[in-house]
Design an enzyme around this catalytic site. Structure first.
Site, PDB file in Angstrom:
ATOM      1  N   ASN A 149      45.091  70.901  45.977  1.00  0.00           N
ATOM      2  CA  ASN A 149      45.977  69.882  46.561  1.00  0.00           C
ATOM      3  C   ASN A 149      46.857  69.149  45.556  1.00  0.00           C
ATOM      4  O   ASN A 149      47.882  68.597  45.936  1.00  0.00           O
ATOM      5  CB  ASN A 149      45.189  68.911  47.436  1.00  0.00           C
ATOM      6  CG  ASN A 149      44.265  68.025  46.644  1.00  0.00           C
ATOM      7  OD1 ASN A 149      43.740  68.445  45.616  1.00  0.00           O
ATOM      8  ND2 ASN A 149      44.067  66.818  47.103  1.00  0.00           N
ATOM      9  N   GLU A 245      34.741  65.203  40.331  1.00  0.00           N
ATOM     10  CA  GLU A 245      35.448  64.300  41.237  1.00  0.00           C
ATOM     11  C   GLU A 245      35.570  65.013  42.572  1.00  0.00           C
ATOM     12  O   GLU A 245      36.106  66.119  42.638  1.00  0.00           O
ATOM     13  CB  GLU A 245      36.843  63.954  40.690  1.00  0.00           C
ATOM     14  CG  GLU A 245      36.820  62.971  39.536  1.00  0.00           C
ATOM     15  CD  GLU A 245      36.167  61.647  39.875  1.00  0.00           C
ATOM     16  OE1 GLU A 245      36.144  61.245  41.047  1.00  0.00           O
ATOM     17  OE2 GLU A 245      35.638  61.017  38.943  1.00  0.00           O
ATOM     18  N   CYS A 279      42.511  63.401  48.339  1.00  0.00           N
ATOM     19  CA  CYS A 279      41.137  62.893  48.296  1.00  0.00           C
ATOM     20  C   CYS A 279      41.122  61.385  48.509  1.00  0.00           C
ATOM     21  O   CYS A 279      40.114  60.825  48.919  1.00  0.00           O
ATOM     22  CB  CYS A 279      40.490  63.247  46.961  1.00  0.00           C
ATOM     23  SG  CYS A 279      41.475  62.707  45.560  1.00  0.00           S
ATOM     24  N   GLU A 457      37.915  59.903  34.574  1.00  0.00           N
ATOM     25  CA  GLU A 457      39.008  60.720  34.057  1.00  0.00           C
ATOM     26  C   GLU A 457      40.198  59.814  33.755  1.00  0.00           C
ATOM     27  O   GLU A 457      40.298  58.713  34.277  1.00  0.00           O
ATOM     28  CB  GLU A 457      39.446  61.732  35.108  1.00  0.00           C
ATOM     29  CG  GLU A 457      38.328  62.651  35.556  1.00  0.00           C
ATOM     30  CD  GLU A 457      38.861  63.931  36.154  1.00  0.00           C
ATOM     31  OE1 GLU A 457      39.187  64.846  35.383  1.00  0.00           O
ATOM     32  OE2 GLU A 457      38.951  64.013  37.391  1.00  0.00           O
TER      33      GLU A 457
END
Ligand code: NAD
Length: 476
Positions: A149, A245, A279, A457
């Site tokens: 994505n 993640e 997300c 991150e």
């Protein structure tokens, strides 16, 4: 037709099987063909990385910084062209895709500078005649496994810090977006990354992903909870570093005192743009009594006006769903919502356009409870559910009642509630009067609970995953 080969030890090599790269806006358009690596080829990539590692990790910071800057410059210079490729294979709009390439460029530029800012510490020992130095070593060979994505931004925010801090990389992109990954690998290769330091291997998770997990020193993953759990378990068995993640079921609270237009914009953008395939998308809209009906009516009206069409067509606001499998999942969840008793004020329908693509209009459910499956499981499509709440306190408790914890937003003009929410939302990201999706590239990113495992991150926090602290005692 472009063939996306694998980059192993500095050579472009064909794999053992080929898979077409299909345009979701026009399924008759085959963009290219990815050649999938075998497990043996993945093992070769890992050993090439291991061989190249010592020279790279002990090389100059200037070299690493220069290479990352070169990558950033080329990405920026070609952002329109690469954005078009990305939109064509993933289905987000041209503007969204160009923005993503620009973001990837900025990430490389950021880490080109971070290379020069690696710090150590020197302390006096508690014992006489001894110095203590604290420095950071690279971790080694990093496996990078990414979803479809954000096919260039996510690889960028993993690969750039990995290389910046002296690691070697074996990168496995999603099977659905091999073209963008191949273009990024080509840029890295030509920018002067030494042979073996960066490797690209295409293929299915079960084959290529698993082979990566068997050989690397650390794994950074972004994708679904199901795959993330498997990867964390495999990494833990081998006792290697892992960062995962994963998904979200992100709440957006709208209180009676919210600025109405801001709240409607946040909901429409956060839930439905980029086809709801983020997300950080807001999939649970938790709305208090006083504003509920007016808010639902306004969001529904806006949804009727969204232009859904070919990702590259001028005027398109939302592109197609990424592939048939994801489309089937979206349709299944719409049926599940209806069978659970939710009311579809706007019901998603398959749309016909000039080209055959996976076009799905938005779904907005109301009269939902937080216990329904549509409010507990990630749909990952243009589907959002409204949950009615009596007041702020109930809204917050619903927002936190979820196995996920990625992004959480609130629309309110109350300082008191905004501050309380910031302190008490169980999420890695909180948003005030902003959509739950839409993030900066220079600050930490990550979630809590089932959304995230391991260190953060991005930004200056990325160094924690990509380096190992060394404490040295020196008798002087
Ligand atoms: P996915 O989990 O199906 O796949 C992600 C990657 O893992 C792909 O490259 C895939 O090939 C690989 N993979 C699959 N099985 C594997 C295995 N057994 N071993 C090793 N690798 C394997 O996810 P997806 O459908 O590509 O992406 C959508 C998901 O990603 C959603 O759940 C979304 O929420 C999540 N996502 C999370 C973030 C975040 O930062 N939290 C960002 C973007 C997407």
């Amino acid at each position: 037709m472009t063939e996306y080969k694998n980059l192993i030890g500095g050579e472009w090599v064909a794999g053992t099987s080929s898979v077409d790269n299909i345009n979701p806006s026009d399924t008759g358009d085959i963009i290219g063909r990815a050649t999938h690596a075998s497990a043996q080829q993945v093992a070769d990539a890992v050993s090439a990385a291991r061989q190249a590692l010592p020279k790279w990790s002990t090389g100059t910071a200037q070299l690493r910084s220069d290479i990352l800057s070169t990558v950033a410059n080329e990405l920026l210079a070609r952002k329109e062209e690469l954005g078009e490729l990305l939109a064509r294979e993933e289905g987000k709009t041209r503007a969204e895709a160009i923005g993503e390439v620009g973001r990837a460029a900025n990430i490389f530029r950021f880490f080109a500078s971070e290379v020069l800012r690696m710090r150590g510490e020197k302390l006096a020992s508690v014992r006489p005649g001894i110095d203590v130095e604290i420095t950071r070593d690279p971790v080694g060979v990093i496996g990078v496994i990414t979803p479809w994505n954000f096919p260039i931004a996510i690889p960028a925010w993993k690969i750039a810090p990995a290389l910046a801090f002296g690691n070697a990389v074996v990168f496995k992109p999603s099977e659905l977006t091999p073209g963008t990954a191949w273009a990024l690998a080509d840029i890295l290769h030509r920018a002067g990354v030494p042979a073996g330091v960066f490797n690209l291997v295409h293929g299915a998770g079960a084959v290529v992903g698993d082979a990566i997990l068997s050989g690397v020193d650390a794994i950074t993953f972004t994708g679904s909870v199901k795959t993330g759990r498997h990867i964390v378990q495999r990494a833990n068995e081998r006792m290697i570093r892992v960062q995962a993640e994963m998904g979200g079921k992100n709440p957006l609270i709208v209180l009676d005192d919210a600025d109405f237009d801001i709240a409607v914009n946040c909901a429409v953008d956060g839930s439905f743009f980029q086809t709801g395939q983020r997300c950080t998308a807001s999939s649970r809209l938790i709305v208090t009594e006083g504003i509920h009906d007016r808010f639902v009516a306004a969001v529904a009206e806006r949804l009727g006006k969204i232009v859904i069409d070919h990702a590259l067509k001028a005027g398109t606001q939302v592109g197609p769903v990424v592939d048939q499998r994801q489309l089937d999942q979206d349709l299944r969840y719409i049926d599940i919502g209806i069978s659970e008793g939710a009311r579809a004020v706007v019901k998603g329908e398959l749309l016909r356009r000039d080209t055959p693509g996976h076009y799905l209009s938005p779904t907005l459910f109301t009269d939902t409870s937080n216990q329904m499956r549509i409010n507990r499981e990630e749909v990952f499509g243009p589907v959002a559910a409204v949950i009615r709440a009596k007041n702020y306190e109930e809204a917050l408790s619903i927002a936190n009642d979820t196995p996920f914890g990625l992004s959480a937003g609130i629309c309110t003009t109350s300082q008191k509630h905004a501050r309380h929410f910031q302190a008490n939302a169980e999420a890695g990201l909180t948003m005030l009067n902003l959509a739950t999706a839409g993030l900066d590239y220079h600050v930490p990113f990550g979630g809590r609970k089932g959304s995230s495992y391991g260190p953060r991150e991005q930004g200056t926090y990325a160094i924690e995953f990509y380096t190992i602290v060394k404490t040295s005692y020196l008798s002087v």
